[in-house]
Design a protein around this motif. Structure first.
Motif, short mmCIF file in Angstrom:
data_model
loop_
_atom_site.label_atom_id
_atom_site.label_comp_id
_atom_site.label_asym_id
_atom_site.label_seq_id
_atom_site.Cartn_x
_atom_site.Cartn_y
_atom_site.Cartn_z
N ALA B 218 -5.37 -21.60 49.91
CA ALA B 218 -3.93 -21.96 49.95
C ALA B 218 -3.33 -21.78 48.56
O ALA B 218 -4.02 -21.91 47.55
N GLY B 224 1.06 -25.16 48.94
CA GLY B 224 -0.25 -24.93 49.54
C GLY B 224 -0.81 -26.19 50.17
O GLY B 224 -2.03 -26.35 50.28
N ASN B 283 0.29 -24.96 55.36
CA ASN B 283 1.05 -24.93 54.09
C ASN B 283 2.48 -25.46 54.19
O ASN B 283 3.25 -25.30 53.25
#
Lengths: 596, 596
Positions: B218, B224, B283
């Motif tokens: 991420a 992320g 995310n």
């Protein structure tokens, strides 16, 4: 670093604001120049940082405890108190005749601040003992003085002040404890006293209770109260300890803060009568208390400054360590210590400016007190005493209210960690909360400030205070710096607001006392804010002078900025207080009592 | 009397300020008129006064305790929580599709205030569960919703929000907890979360943890972070409970206040991985959190109002009972209940005015929220949503800071008794102290208020807010009463100060962000003070109208006086804040970091 005594700032206040060399020119204080001050402060810093401060957290987690009439203090307290006495700290400002050091209040106040920063609960025992010493010095017979004072000044015995009863807090007219003359010069005392700080403990071999009580047939109200010494253990003429007196600690309180200091309920005379000795004359007890009240209230003001200083140090240290979020100006690529964030800086500077402003004020007040006691000219003594008495409710009232704000900001700087007891910020927040209450609530200080300190002389001292500030403004206006200009402006606006309020108070206090007293606390806060600002204005001038002379650049620059912050962030609160005093009474007086 | 829900003031706010009949005209809220509101509030008053409030002191004295990973809550809490769920209180504002009542926020907010006044610690469990419900409603899959929501809305299961980690508090970019996809649609979660309110307890059969974590690969920072459901006990498709999941409560915190609510350290995945389910898309976790953030922050603002209300009631009751000192105007021959003293009246009215001002503001904000959700026209929804979002940081930031002042005054009114824990005032003072910290500190609210709510739209909503106030001023100026004139004057001065600050913020935020953000908290306090004052201005107008019509004279007269008090004592603080914002940044920005 647990606590680092602000010796440098204290010495700055002494030289630049309290004019210590002028004090050292007074009879009896010849030894008390800046060199002595520095030596005493550095020694006091070592003792308070090394011995007393490390006990502060322990005192909170393992407070005084009561069992079967006895109180056990936090482990380490008794030993530290022994060292305190042996080091001569209890006797710092007391007369050499009884074993004290005879130092001026200006120096003793700095040491008291340190002791309180190190450990508010611990320091209370010393403060109350000071109060009892002062009471005996004021009105005790020669015999009482000779037997008790040396042992109290040496720290072997401690003292207490027994005023409050369940029905008599701020209102001492309601005191019911009674004393019966025994015909042999002694009295038997009967009654219940509450909220007695260090009323029972294991840190000294005897406790000297100073007790307000009524004699048979005494007048009602405050004019019928006498003052007695009631020792925990009876004492013979040589000071040797005898039997236990009839005074029992029946419980101690479960408090929000200052948990290490036992707050006792004392029962006098349940088993035949507690033997007591009259202090001074009959029915003059409250008068004697008032003589020492200024010193005791001043001492509590110092407690506010002290706990604020400690909270400042803890918060600044955390803000330099804790890494969180990127600076708002993008000056660093990633998360930075939170001291980079402008709001954290604002909080820390608010804490700093308030603490240093009140310290400066307290030092100036101490200097007035010293001159009031030691100056050879009666007229100067009288004038300085009036200044000191004018400033005492401000030191007590404003510095303690200030400490609530500062210790709360101290929690806030820590974020979530501030709410966790292990961090320590919460203890300061809890400990400080008593300071606006005991030795007279802020409202009691404000009544005193309006009644005795403002109205009684028709505002003479208050106007002289404003004139002194105007003189500082004039000096500031002649400086080129933005900081001096900002300070001059804010001081002028605040001083004019003060004068408006003063005129309003004088004009209305007789015709509409309710309106005036509804504004009493805001008036005290206004005057306290202004008085500390006045000293910060003087500090700014002094720091600029020293910078000009090339001395100690970092410290002096910082002082200029803290003073400017005070001007722009603290003095700016003053006009709002004026508005709420002058215009704000109607919403209060029109409310019916049932509607609250 | 332990706690008496202020049903009358709440209904006044609903009818006169929140315009509840307009809300009842919105689709879906047809049942939510003033009669429904009154019935719900009276029932809620009975439940909170009778069942929840009596547990408040017990929660403080016998807080949640931890042993071997299990948390035992205060005796009585589990039973009260069962009644809370059975009474339908958890579901008040949640959709009927999942078992809720579907009531508007305007009504639910009043009930939430009551629950929090009754017991701040207890109410937290409900608030956090609301947050988790909102998160699932916002982004949960149909399956997650069907399995979890009915049981959470019924109060059988509770919810938590797992954001904070030791290194990631305000700064969620620093979150490190990770989630690994298992190929079967589930994830294994590993990491440590701290400050998890009701992260472990014995009040419900399951706990639904909403957890922020990072997926492998991420992006760095806040973009992320994904959101996961991690139940304490695994759940099959029918909602039946299975094995214990790999999440352990390793300790709970020792806190300054709200001690009954366990604040857990949770360890995810120490024994192979905690099984979790992705909420929404990868995310986008922080985005989902932001959707529910407004509701959660608003709820904490209500907590401030709630604890302030409780402190008001306690202080007023004490002031009517405690006898001490003769009135300053000599109106009584001897000592009187302290409510006769003008400074006590000032303190009580400060508490009252602040509490009622913030309640009025919160109600107005709730009405905007309801319209933003339910109004048939998209343009109205958009506009009302913008108003709500503008007001949320004020409700959260200002009402919680206000609660620190009010609970501190609550201690002060009690004098020495306020410092004794048995009295209860100290608990409110301690409990309130978390409110300016969690769900985003006041500084975080202020950043939001400057960045997203003021600058992003170039001040459009802020100026519209000022125009609304100007309209109230115009109405007030047409009234004959002194109260209305005073309010018109103070509102105008405060509004102009707000506009000055607004112009300064907009002019400087790009060129000198440090200066602007150094004034962020004072700006929020200024705007919050003004916003509550605006509502008190409206309340004054409404109360005068009702008086004219002859209705409920005592209540309406009292409201006029409280509003006037707000004008003269609270709004008067605003110009000082302006000065310190506009002129106060230099003393901050010139300070070197080492000098703090």
């Amino acid at each position: 670093m647990i606590y680092q005594a602000p010796v440098k700032d204290m010495l700055f206040c002494m030289t630049e604001l309290a004019n210590i060399e002028r004090i050292a020119a007074l009879p009896g204080f010849e030894e008390a120049g800046i060199d002595t001050a520095q030596a005493v402060l550095e020694e006091c810093a070592r003792f308070t940082e090394g011995v007393v401060a490390p006990l502060n957290v322990a005192g909170d987690r393992q407070p005084s405890s009561w069992q079967d009439g006895n109180v056990t203090t936090t482990p380490g307290f008794a030993d530290a108190y022994r060292q305190f006495g042996e080091g001569g700290w209890q006797g710092l400002q007391h007369p050499m005749d009884f074993g004290g050091q005879g130092l001026p209040m200006t120096i003793a106040a700095a040491c008291s601040e340190m002791l309180n920063s190190a450990n508010l609960s611990f320091a209370l025992c010393a403060i109350l003992t000071d109060g009892a010493i002062d009471a005996l010095l004021t009105a005790g017979s020669r015999q009482l003085k000779e037997v008790y004072l040396p042992r109290m000044i040496s720290g072997e015995w401690t003292g207490t002040m027994n005023l409050t009863e369940p029905q008599a807090g701020s209102d001492l007219a309601l005191v019911r404890t009674r004393a019966e003359p025994q015909g042999d010069g002694t009295y038997k005392v009967f009654g219940t006293k509450i909220f007695i700080t260090y009323g029972e403990h294991d840190m000294a071999e005897n406790i000297v209770h100073l007790v307000l009580a009524r004699l048979p047939g005494a007048p009602e109200g405050v004019k019928g109260i006498s003052l007695f010494v009631v020792p925990k253990f009876l004492v013979d003429g040589t000071g040797a300890l005898g039997d236990r007196n009839d005074v029992q600690c029946v419980s101690i309180e479960h408090k929000l803060g200052i948990k290490a200091s036992p707050t006792a309920v004392l029962q006098f005379g349940d088993h035949g009568g507690a033997i007591g000795y009259l202090v001074g004359e009959e029915n003059r007890g409250l008068e004697y208390m008032f003589v020492m009240m200024n010193a005791a209230r001043y001492a509590v003001g110092l407690q506010g400054i002290a706990v604020a200083e400690r909270a400042c140090q803890l918060a600044a240290a955390y803000a330099k360590e804790r890494v969180q979020s990127r600076p708002v100006d993008g000056s660093l690529p990633g998360a930075a210590p939170i001291i980079h964030h402008p709001d954290v800086q604002r909080m820390l500077l608010t804490m700093r400016a308030q603490t240093e402003g009140c310290r400066a004020l307290a030092m100036a007040a101490a200097a007035a007190c010293d001159a009031a006691h030691a100056h050879p000219e009666a007229e100067v003594r009288r004038r300085e005493q009036a200044v000191f008495e004018f400033l005492v409710p401000l030191v007590k009232g404003y510095a303690t209210e200030m400490s609530l704000e500062v210790t709360s900001l101290g929690v806030q700087v820590h974020g979530g960690m501030g709410f966790i007891e292990e961090t320590g910020a919460a203890q300061h927040y809890r400990d400080a909360r008593i300071l606006t209450i005991y030795e007279g609530t802020t409202a009691i200080q404000a009544n005193d400030f309006i009644g005795r300190k403002t109205v009684r002389d028709g505002g003479t001292v208050a106007r002289a205070f404003a004139q002194e500030i105007a003189a500082v403004e004039a000096e500031l206006r002649q400086r080129r710096s933005e900081a001096a200009q900002a300070m001059a402006l804010r001081l002028a606006v605040a001083r004019e607001a003060f004068l408006e309020v003063l005129d309003w108070v004088l004009a209305n206090v007789k015709s509409d006392p309710n309106a005036v007293f509804a504004g009493s606390v805001p008036y005290l806060l206004l005057a306290g804010n202004l008085a500390a600002g006045w000293q910060m204005g003087r500090a700014l001038l002094a720091a600029e002078d020293r910078l000009e002379a090339g001395g100690d650049i970092d410290f002096m620059r910082r002082k200029v900025l803290v003073a400017r912050f005070y001007a722009d962030h603290i003095l700016t609160r003053v006009p709002g207080l004026r508005d709420s005093i002058v215009a704000g009474s109607e919403a209060i007086s029109e409310m019916s009592l049932e509607a609250f």
